[in-house]
Design a protein around this motif. Structure first.
Motif, PDB file in Angstrom:
ATOM      1  N   LYS A 739       1.036  -1.213  -0.006  1.00 41.35           N
ATOM      2  CA  LYS A 739       0.102  -0.050  -0.037  1.00 41.35           C
ATOM      3  C   LYS A 739       0.853   1.132  -0.062  1.00 41.35           C
ATOM      4  O   LYS A 739       0.693   2.268  -0.714  1.00 41.35           O
ATOM      5  CB  LYS A 739      -0.751  -0.080   1.197  1.00 41.35           C
ATOM      6  CG  LYS A 739      -2.041   1.074   1.234  1.00 41.35           C
ATOM      7  CD  LYS A 739      -2.799   0.494   2.513  1.00 41.35           C
ATOM      8  CE  LYS A 739      -3.823   1.866   2.289  1.00 41.35           C
ATOM      9  NZ  LYS A 739      -4.764   1.709   3.613  1.00 41.35           N
ATOM     10  N   ARG A 740       2.040   1.167   0.847  1.00 40.23           N
ATOM     11  CA  ARG A 740       2.815   2.540   0.787  1.00 40.23           C
ATOM     12  C   ARG A 740       3.269   2.632  -0.422  1.00 40.23           C
ATOM     13  O   ARG A 740       3.797   3.705  -0.949  1.00 40.23           O
ATOM     14  CB  ARG A 740       3.582   2.114   2.006  1.00 40.23           C
ATOM     15  CG  ARG A 740       3.208   2.462   3.478  1.00 40.23           C
ATOM     16  CD  ARG A 740       4.395   2.262   4.228  1.00 40.23           C
ATOM     17  NE  ARG A 740       4.000   2.312   5.716  1.00 40.23           N
ATOM     18  CZ  ARG A 740       4.581   1.925   6.923  1.00 40.23           C
ATOM     19  NH1 ARG A 740       5.941   1.601   6.686  1.00 40.23           N
ATOM     20  NH2 ARG A 740       4.149   1.912   7.965  1.00 40.23           N
ATOM     21  N   SER A 741       4.045   1.583  -1.104  1.00 40.02           N
ATOM     22  CA  SER A 741       4.695   1.748  -2.310  1.00 40.02           C
ATOM     23  C   SER A 741       3.655   2.154  -3.342  1.00 40.02           C
ATOM     24  O   SER A 741       3.925   2.858  -4.305  1.00 40.02           O
ATOM     25  CB  SER A 741       5.234   0.276  -2.840  1.00 40.02           C
ATOM     26  OG  SER A 741       4.040  -0.548  -3.015  1.00 40.02           O
ATOM     27  N   TYR A 742       2.511   1.585  -3.427  1.00 43.63           N
ATOM     28  CA  TYR A 742       1.429   2.118  -4.370  1.00 43.63           C
ATOM     29  C   TYR A 742       1.074   3.700  -4.248  1.00 43.63           C
ATOM     30  O   TYR A 742       1.031   4.319  -4.992  1.00 43.63           O
ATOM     31  CB  TYR A 742       0.270   1.017  -4.452  1.00 43.63           C
ATOM     32  CG  TYR A 742       0.184   0.004  -4.899  1.00 43.63           C
ATOM     33  CD1 TYR A 742       1.558  -0.438  -5.634  1.00 43.63           C
ATOM     34  CD2 TYR A 742      -0.828  -1.140  -4.843  1.00 43.63           C
ATOM     35  CE1 TYR A 742       1.484  -1.525  -6.344  1.00 43.63           C
ATOM     36  CE2 TYR A 742      -0.444  -2.250  -5.179  1.00 43.63           C
ATOM     37  CZ  TYR A 742       0.550  -2.563  -6.130  1.00 43.63           C
ATOM     38  OH  TYR A 742       0.645  -3.830  -6.891  1.00 43.63           O
ATOM     39  N   GLU A 743       1.118   4.107  -2.889  1.00 40.66           N
ATOM     40  CA  GLU A 743       0.643   5.411  -2.616  1.00 40.66           C
ATOM     41  C   GLU A 743       2.153   6.234  -3.009  1.00 40.66           C
ATOM     42  O   GLU A 743       1.652   7.255  -3.646  1.00 40.66           O
ATOM     43  CB  GLU A 743       0.452   5.489  -0.891  1.00 40.66           C
ATOM     44  CG  GLU A 743      -0.916   5.019  -0.668  1.00 40.66           C
ATOM     45  CD  GLU A 743      -1.146   5.216   0.801  1.00 40.66           C
ATOM     46  OE1 GLU A 743      -0.128   5.472   1.504  1.00 40.66           O
ATOM     47  OE2 GLU A 743      -2.016   4.843   1.204  1.00 40.66           O
ATOM     48  N   ASP A 744       3.227   6.035  -2.954  1.00 37.72           N
ATOM     49  CA  ASP A 744       4.357   6.731  -3.294  1.00 37.72           C
ATOM     50  C   ASP A 744       4.332   6.681  -4.699  1.00 37.72           C
ATOM     51  O   ASP A 744       4.581   7.874  -5.228  1.00 37.72           O
ATOM     52  CB  ASP A 744       5.498   6.059  -2.727  1.00 37.72           C
ATOM     53  CG  ASP A 744       5.704   5.994  -1.156  1.00 37.72           C
ATOM     54  OD1 ASP A 744       5.051   6.919  -0.691  1.00 37.72           O
ATOM     55  OD2 ASP A 744       6.404   5.188  -0.697  1.00 37.72           O
ATOM     56  N   GLN A 745       4.116   5.621  -5.623  1.00 37.60           N
ATOM     57  CA  GLN A 745       4.062   5.742  -7.043  1.00 37.60           C
ATOM     58  C   GLN A 745       2.895   6.409  -7.403  1.00 37.60           C
ATOM     59  O   GLN A 745       2.880   7.260  -8.486  1.00 37.60           O
ATOM     60  CB  GLN A 745       3.908   4.344  -7.458  1.00 37.60           C
ATOM     61  CG  GLN A 745       4.874   3.173  -7.304  1.00 37.60           C
ATOM     62  CD  GLN A 745       4.549   1.626  -7.640  1.00 37.60           C
ATOM     63  OE1 GLN A 745       3.558   1.543  -8.292  1.00 37.60           O
ATOM     64  NE2 GLN A 745       5.590   0.927  -7.511  1.00 37.60           N
TER      65      GLN A 745
END
Length: 784
Positions: A739-745
């Motif tokens: 989720k964090r990686s997707y939000e950063d992307q």
């Protein structure tokens, strides 16, 4: 309850905060809607301005087209004027009139042209002002629109974030509430179970108190009646009493000594390899005995090393003898472990061997240092190995000292006090750890020494192989020392606890002779108990037991059906036995009656004549039947008036007899009836008790099996639950990371998209300006 109230208060606070944030969210939504409406109206105004701008551009294009037409017409008129002037020179007379007309027309055209030029200039000025005003208004509206869109996006992001946050909080609280409810239910069930168990334990405690009180009274009575004197008050006499046999303790001690034997065997193997490979190294370095004569010192050292097996092997034999002396039937304490003395003697001989070879080993290392091939680093390693060998011999001497102290209670108990046993064990553990540390230093230093020697140009393959073998034996010796040290440290409590084992009420064994006498008494007591032991009854065959076990484990219904069938069969058997006894008694009574009637008939035949014999014989059946009926009536009358009499056999019911019935016959019948009733009652009670015991035994076995199966299933379920929780935790961590990686992307992509939109808007503005500039240039060129 306090935790539930606190949780309820937290939940109410969070609900209030959620209602406040919900109200703020409504206000923010209203503001966002208003801003969206304003932005929509501004977009509509911008669209209308764009339409008016396009209209003005169309008018400007039409004016430019009209201007071009007028310019062409002026050019044509100028051409016509030039032609007319050239023609006027030829014909002045005729041309005066036409010149006047052309002059008037020219004036008219000039005025018209001047008006058009002024009008065109005015339109250009108006168009430029309108264009500037439109651009200024458009830029203001665009900037305001961007600000409003940014504010709306920020408000929407805040609203979405708060919504997600509080939805997550509400979901988390709901999950916590459900978990706490489940936990509270579980705790309530456990509390109920605990109350039930507490009641059962209290009942058991009461039963135990009563049982122990009765046992204590009985024991005190037996002691007062049977024991002539109490020998436990004297430690000397108490040491001769046989202690309670602790089979589990003996098996544990035997297991520990077996493990120690395995470790000693590994150490013995490693020591043999170390001394043997050291002897081979002395033979080939620094001088190879195959090509040259080695020094007398190394020859003597090699000769001593060759004798290592005669000193090392007995250590394993001594430990094996100690292991064999500890059996299940013996009592193992320091006073009874006589074989520990032999192990101590073997260790003494090995320590003497180490003392004997230590000077030669040090001199051999000094001889290697004096060699021309020895470098400074190699000399330093040899000095470190000299110190390590001295430490190794010292630690073996320390181990020998403490093990000799442990062997004293079995030979000379006055030399070592019982209070010092635990400290001796502690010192042995520290010495073993010191031995392990020294072996690690030797392994490190010798590996460095071997690496330096392998780098020498004169290093032979035989030397390299020997060094590798010595290094492997040193590593094995290090591992064995570590295992022995950790084993002794882990079981130090067991060794020290086993010292207090002995007769109750005394100071344990204080003399090996007393311990030996106690062991003899123990053997005699064991033999006596073996003689008293009765042989066991034949057990159920293995196949039958397996079949019964399968039947019991198959289902409860089949077991209940079999139990009912057994009970019915037992009832049928009891009824048949009763009927059998009844008919046997009836047959005996009929036989007795027949004999009596035969006697009566014989007597009557003697009294009467031969003529009456036939008549009597014909009337005898009737008389027999009448007599039987009279006896039965009399018996019934007697049974209706019972008289009870007690005796050692039981209670006998005696009835009053008529004078016509003999007293002996009536008493026999009553006794028979009494004993028959008593036998039937006892038989039924025995069968009932037997069937109940079988039923209860089967039920207990089935319940025990179910309990074991349920415990196993509970353990498996607990393990599965633990694994499931671990997998859930891992998946939650992975979900959070994803989720964090997707939000950063997404944030990076939105930033990139905004930058691209800005770039596109700038390029579009540049294109529009270039188009306007190109149109203006084209118009200027056309006007020119």
């Amino acid at each position: 309850m306090a935790a539930a109230a606190e949780l309820q208060g937290k939940y109410q606070k969070l609900a209030q905060e959620y209602s406040k944030l919900r109200a703020q969210n409504q206000v923010l939504k209203k503001g966002v809607v208003d801003e969206q409406a304003n932005s929509a109206s501004l977009k509509e105004q911008l669209k209308m301005k764009d339409q008016s701008l396009r209209k003005l551009q169309q008018e400007m294009d039409s004016l430019a087209f009209r201007n071009q037409q007028l310019a062409k017409r002026v050019e044509l008129l100028q051409d016509e004027l030039a032609l007319s002037e050239s023609k006027g020179k030829k014909n002045k007379k005729s041309g005066e009139v036409s010149s006047q007309l052309s002059q008037e027309q020219k004036n008219v055209f000039d005025e018209d042209l001047q008006k058009k030029i002024e009008e065109n200039e005015r339109l250009h000025i108006q168009f430029f002002e309108a264009d500037e005003k439109h651009k200024r208004l458009e830029s203001e509206l665009r900037s305001r629109l961007e600000v409003l869109e940014m504010e709306a996006a920020q408000h929407q992001a805040v609203v979405d974030g708060l919504t997600r946050k509080y939805m997550d909080t509400i979901e988390k609280l709901q999950n916590d509430k459900a978990k706490l409810e489940i936990k509270s239910q579980t705790l309530e069930r456990e509390a109920k179970d605990c109350r039930v168990r507490t009641e059962e334990c209290q009942q058991q405690l009461k039963n135990l108190h009563s049982d122990l009180g009765s046992r204590l009274d009985e024991s005190l009575r037996i002691i007062r009646e049977k024991v002539p004197f109490n020998d436990s008050r004297s430690s000397h006499f108490n040491a001769l009493n046989v202690p309670l046999h602790n089979r589990q303790r003996q098996l544990k001690l035997r297991d520990l000594v077996g493990q120690a034997l395995a470790f000693i065997q590994d150490l013995v193997t490693a020591l043999l390899n170390f001394h043997t490979y050291t002897e081979q190294r002395v033979q080939i370095f620094p001088v190879d005995s195959a090509t040259d004569t080695i020094s007398p010192l190394n020859q003597k050292f090699s000769q001593y090393l060759h004798e290592n097996a005669s000193y090392v092997r007995p250590l394993e034999e001594g430990m094996l003898l100690l292991f064999e002396s500890i059996t299940e039937d013996t009592v193992t304490v320091l006073e009874t472990t006589v074989k520990l003395k032999s192990f101590s003697d073997y260790l003494t001989s090995y320590v003497h061997f180490l003392r004997k070879i230590l000077p030669y080993q040090l001199k051999s290392l000094e001889e290697e240092c004096e060699s021309s091939l020895c470098t400074a680093a190699l000399r330093a390693r040899n000095m470190e190995l000299q110190n390590d060998m001295k430490k190794l011999t010292a630690v073996f001497e320390k181990l020998h000292t403490y093990i000799s102290l442990l062997a004293l209670p079995s030979t000379k108990p006055d030399r070592l006090l019982r209070a010092n046993f635990s400290s001796v064990f502690a010192h042995i553990g520290s010495a073993l750890h010191r031995f392990h540390d020294i072996m690690k230093d030797i392994s490190k230093h010798y590996s460095q020494k071997a690496a330096l020697e392998h780098a020498l140009p004169t290093a032979t393959q035989k030397l390299i192989t020997t060094n590798d073998c010595i290094l492997s034996s040193v590593v094995a010796l290090t591992n064995g020392a570590g295992k022995v040290a950790s084993f002794f440290t882990n079981n130090l409590d067991c060794f020290t606890a086993s010292l207090s084992y002995g007769p109750e009420g005394g100071v344990e064994f204080t003399n090996p002779l007393l311990a030996e006498c106690m062991l003899q008494y123990k053997k005699k007591a064991a033999a006596y108990m073996k003689l008293l032991k009765k042989p066991r009854c034949d057990s159920v065959p293995y196949e039958e037991a397996l079949a019964n076990r399968r039947i019991l484990l198959s289902s409860t219904e089949s077991r209940e059906g079999l139990t009912q069938q057994v009970q019915q069969s037992l009832e049928k058997i009891a009824k048949l036995e009763q009927e059998k006894e009844h008919w046997m008694l009836e047959a005996q009574l009929a036989k007795i009656r027949l004999e009596k009637e035969n006697k009566k008939v014989a007597d009557k035949l003697k009294d009467s004549g031969s003529g009456q014999l036939i008549e009597a014989s014909l009337e005898s059946p009737f008389q027999l039947n009448t007599d039987e009926q009279e006896k039965e009536v009399a018996t019934e009358k007697v049974l209706r008036e019972p008289i009870k009499s007690t005796s050692l056999v039981g209670m006998l019911t005696v009835t009053a007899c008529n004078e016509e019935v003999a007293e002996t016959d009536t008493r026999e019948d009553l006794i028979k009836n009494h004993y028959m009733a008593r036998i039937m009652e006892l038989t039924s009670q025995l069968q009932l008790a037997d069937s109940k015991s079988v039923h209860f035994h089967a039920e207990c076995r089935a319940l025990a099996k179910r309990l074991s199966l349920s415990e196993k299933s509970k353990e498996s379920s607990t393990e599965e639950m633990r694994q499931a929780r671990q997998s859930i935790t891992r998946l939650q961590d992975e979900l959070t990371t994803t989720k964090r990686s997707y939000e950063d992307q997404l944030s990076m992509m939105s930033d990139h998209l905004c930058s691209m939109n800005e770039t596109l808007s700038k390029q579009q503005e540049e294109i529009d300006t270039l188009k306007l500039a190109s149109k203006g240039n084209s118009k200027k060129n056309k006007s020119r």
